[in-house]
Design a protein around this motif. Structure first.
Motif, mmCIF file in Angstrom:
data_model
loop_
_atom_site.group_PDB
_atom_site.id
_atom_site.type_symbol
_atom_site.label_atom_id
_atom_site.label_comp_id
_atom_site.label_asym_id
_atom_site.label_seq_id
_atom_site.Cartn_x
_atom_site.Cartn_y
_atom_site.Cartn_z
ATOM 1 N N VAL A 60 32.503 11.465 32.527
ATOM 2 C CA VAL A 60 33.523 13.030 32.584
ATOM 3 C C VAL A 60 32.410 13.890 32.371
ATOM 4 O O VAL A 60 32.420 15.206 32.673
ATOM 5 C CB VAL A 60 34.433 12.850 31.473
ATOM 6 N N GLY A 61 31.288 13.884 31.450
ATOM 7 C CA GLY A 61 30.293 14.767 31.120
ATOM 8 C C GLY A 61 29.609 15.585 32.144
ATOM 9 O O GLY A 61 29.159 16.462 32.025
ATOM 10 N N VAL A 62 29.595 14.994 33.381
ATOM 11 C CA VAL A 62 28.841 15.325 34.369
ATOM 12 C C VAL A 62 29.681 16.962 34.702
ATOM 13 O O VAL A 62 28.895 17.735 35.259
ATOM 14 C CB VAL A 62 29.119 14.464 35.731
ATOM 15 N N ALA A 63 30.795 17.165 34.644
ATOM 16 C CA ALA A 63 31.428 18.353 34.547
ATOM 17 C C ALA A 63 30.917 19.476 33.854
ATOM 18 O O ALA A 63 30.878 20.739 34.473
ATOM 19 C CB ALA A 63 32.997 18.203 34.200
ATOM 20 N N VAL A 64 30.197 19.046 32.623
ATOM 21 C CA VAL A 64 29.599 20.066 31.887
ATOM 22 C C VAL A 64 28.558 20.924 32.595
ATOM 23 O O VAL A 64 28.520 22.141 32.596
ATOM 24 C CB VAL A 64 29.089 19.629 30.509
ATOM 25 N N PRO A 65 27.445 20.189 32.998
ATOM 26 C CA PRO A 65 26.331 20.850 33.990
ATOM 27 C C PRO A 65 27.008 21.619 35.092
ATOM 28 O O PRO A 65 26.673 22.458 35.500
ATOM 29 C CB PRO A 65 25.344 19.944 34.047
ATOM 30 N N VAL A 66 27.921 20.896 35.803
ATOM 31 C CA VAL A 66 28.623 21.312 37.250
ATOM 32 C C VAL A 66 29.253 23.017 36.870
ATOM 33 O O VAL A 66 28.593 23.837 37.475
ATOM 34 C CB VAL A 66 29.458 20.420 37.649
ATOM 35 N N PHE A 67 29.758 22.886 35.867
ATOM 36 C CA PHE A 67 30.527 24.140 35.481
ATOM 37 C C PHE A 67 29.764 25.137 34.927
ATOM 38 O O PHE A 67 30.023 26.429 35.032
ATOM 39 C CB PHE A 67 31.864 23.899 34.662
ATOM 40 N N GLY A 68 28.602 24.605 34.026
ATOM 41 C CA GLY A 68 27.690 25.351 33.580
ATOM 42 C C GLY A 68 26.586 26.222 34.671
ATOM 43 O O GLY A 68 26.605 27.177 34.438
ATOM 44 N N PHE A 69 26.441 25.482 35.815
ATOM 45 C CA PHE A 69 25.807 26.103 36.781
ATOM 46 C C PHE A 69 26.365 27.119 37.522
ATOM 47 O O PHE A 69 26.153 28.117 37.854
ATOM 48 C CB PHE A 69 25.164 24.937 37.895
ATOM 49 N N ALA A 70 27.907 26.687 37.961
ATOM 50 C CA ALA A 70 28.648 27.694 38.563
ATOM 51 C C ALA A 70 28.781 29.096 37.633
ATOM 52 O O ALA A 70 28.850 29.999 38.182
ATOM 53 C CB ALA A 70 30.042 27.161 38.801
ATOM 54 N N ALA A 72 26.640 30.288 35.175
ATOM 55 C CA ALA A 72 25.273 30.702 35.298
ATOM 56 C C ALA A 72 25.268 31.552 36.525
ATOM 57 O O ALA A 72 24.730 32.806 36.593
ATOM 58 C CB ALA A 72 24.294 29.913 34.905
ATOM 59 N N LYS A 73 25.444 30.926 37.562
ATOM 60 C CA LYS A 73 25.296 31.722 39.084
ATOM 61 C C LYS A 73 26.185 32.917 38.929
ATOM 62 O O LYS A 73 25.748 34.034 39.505
ATOM 63 C CB LYS A 73 25.497 30.809 39.913
ATOM 64 N N ASN A 74 27.421 32.681 38.629
ATOM 65 C CA ASN A 74 28.568 34.052 38.477
ATOM 66 C C ASN A 74 27.764 35.006 37.729
ATOM 67 O O ASN A 74 28.183 36.368 37.930
ATOM 68 C CB ASN A 74 29.699 33.646 38.201
ATOM 69 N N MET A 75 27.243 34.614 36.487
ATOM 70 C CA MET A 75 26.875 35.663 35.566
ATOM 71 C C MET A 75 25.420 36.143 35.643
ATOM 72 O O MET A 75 25.051 37.169 35.207
ATOM 73 C CB MET A 75 26.670 35.207 34.144
ATOM 74 N N GLY A 76 24.696 35.705 36.883
ATOM 75 C CA GLY A 76 23.512 35.892 37.427
ATOM 76 C C GLY A 76 22.283 35.780 36.413
ATOM 77 O O GLY A 76 21.407 36.526 36.142
ATOM 78 N N VAL A 77 22.588 34.713 35.312
ATOM 79 C CA VAL A 77 21.318 34.339 34.613
ATOM 80 C C VAL A 77 20.588 33.049 34.553
ATOM 81 O O VAL A 77 20.242 32.455 34.000
ATOM 82 C CB VAL A 77 21.868 34.249 33.234
ATOM 83 N N LEU A 78 20.569 32.540 36.185
ATOM 84 C CA LEU A 78 20.067 31.507 36.405
ATOM 85 C C LEU A 78 18.783 31.426 36.189
ATOM 86 O O LEU A 78 17.966 30.338 36.074
ATOM 87 C CB LEU A 78 20.410 30.973 37.830
ATOM 88 N N GLY A 79 18.146 32.512 36.203
ATOM 89 C CA GLY A 79 16.311 32.400 36.047
ATOM 90 C C GLY A 79 16.211 32.974 34.743
ATOM 91 O O GLY A 79 14.804 32.964 34.472
ATOM 92 N N ASP A 80 17.100 32.999 33.789
ATOM 93 C CA ASP A 80 16.848 33.388 32.382
ATOM 94 C C ASP A 80 16.140 32.202 31.595
ATOM 95 O O ASP A 80 16.418 31.131 31.894
ATOM 96 C CB ASP A 80 18.098 33.735 31.465
ATOM 97 N N THR A 81 14.838 32.238 30.877
ATOM 98 C CA THR A 81 14.410 31.316 30.258
ATOM 99 C C THR A 81 15.136 30.293 29.296
ATOM 100 O O THR A 81 14.985 29.219 29.329
ATOM 101 C CB THR A 81 13.223 31.779 29.515
ATOM 102 N N TRP A 82 16.071 30.990 28.513
ATOM 103 C CA TRP A 82 16.967 30.279 27.742
ATOM 104 C C TRP A 82 17.897 29.056 28.382
ATOM 105 O O TRP A 82 18.097 28.066 27.981
ATOM 106 C CB TRP A 82 17.722 31.127 26.800
ATOM 107 N N LEU A 83 18.218 29.890 29.739
ATOM 108 C CA LEU A 83 19.174 28.897 30.491
ATOM 109 C C LEU A 83 18.279 27.658 30.917
ATOM 110 O O LEU A 83 18.576 26.522 31.136
ATOM 111 C CB LEU A 83 19.768 29.388 31.463
#
Length: 171
Positions: A60-70, A72-83
């Motif tokens: 079930v935990g696979v949902a965590v990174p799936v929604f995390g990527f979505a 981050a993409k919407n927030m425009g932070v995919l390239g941020d070092t912390w992410l």
């Protein structure tokens, strides 16, 4: 949309990763107890339940990174070092869980089940301990170490998600 994705991401982390970290942490002491008392079917049942919780909630935990990527993409932070660091640590945590924690839990559980079967087939408590030599304290200690590493990785990811270096929130 950002708030929705973030809410689902955080809820998935709480609902899925939380039970895995707790159940995985409880498994080594429960396994030690079951190994110390091979005829105790209640202790073995506890180990089985904890292992099942880890397996199911890891899936079930696979949902965590799936929604995390979505998110981050919407927030425009995919390239941020912390992410990027968080993603790498999350991937490492997944590898530790899938390659080191869950297989060792399975091996311990199977060793304990064999011990009980030999004890029942051999007709006595002494026979139950014969199979226990296949798994033991060293195995539970290694499992505890890998579980601790898994939990430490998740704690670090959680801290990074809260602190978010360079965040505009001022946190």
């Amino acid at each position: 949309m950002n708030k929705f994705l973030l809410a689902v991401h955080v809820l998935a982390a709480i609902v899925a990763v939380g039970p895995v970290t707790v159940a995985a942490s409880m498994f080594p002491p429960s396994a030690r107890k079951a190994l110390a008392e091979p005829g105790d079917t209640q202790a073995l049942s506890t180990v089985r339940v904890l292992h099942r919780i880890c397996r199911v909630y890891a899936t079930v935990g696979v949902a965590v990174p799936v929604f995390g990527f979505a998110t981050a993409k919407n927030m425009g932070v995919l390239g941020d070092t912390w992410l990027i660091v968080s993603i790498a640590l999350t991937a490492l945590a997944a590898v530790v869980l899938a390659a080191l924690v869950l297989p060792r839990q399975t091996a311990l559980m199977e060793g304990m089940e064999e011990s009980i079967e030999e004890g029942v087939g051999g007709g006595g408590q002494g026979a139950a301990y014969a199979g226990a030599s296949r798994v033991g304290p060293r195995d539970t200690a290694r499992l505890a170490m890998f579980t601790g590493l898994f939990n430490l990785l998740w704690a670090t990811v959680t801290i990074l998600m809260i602190v978010r270096p360079g965040s505009t929130t001022g946190a």
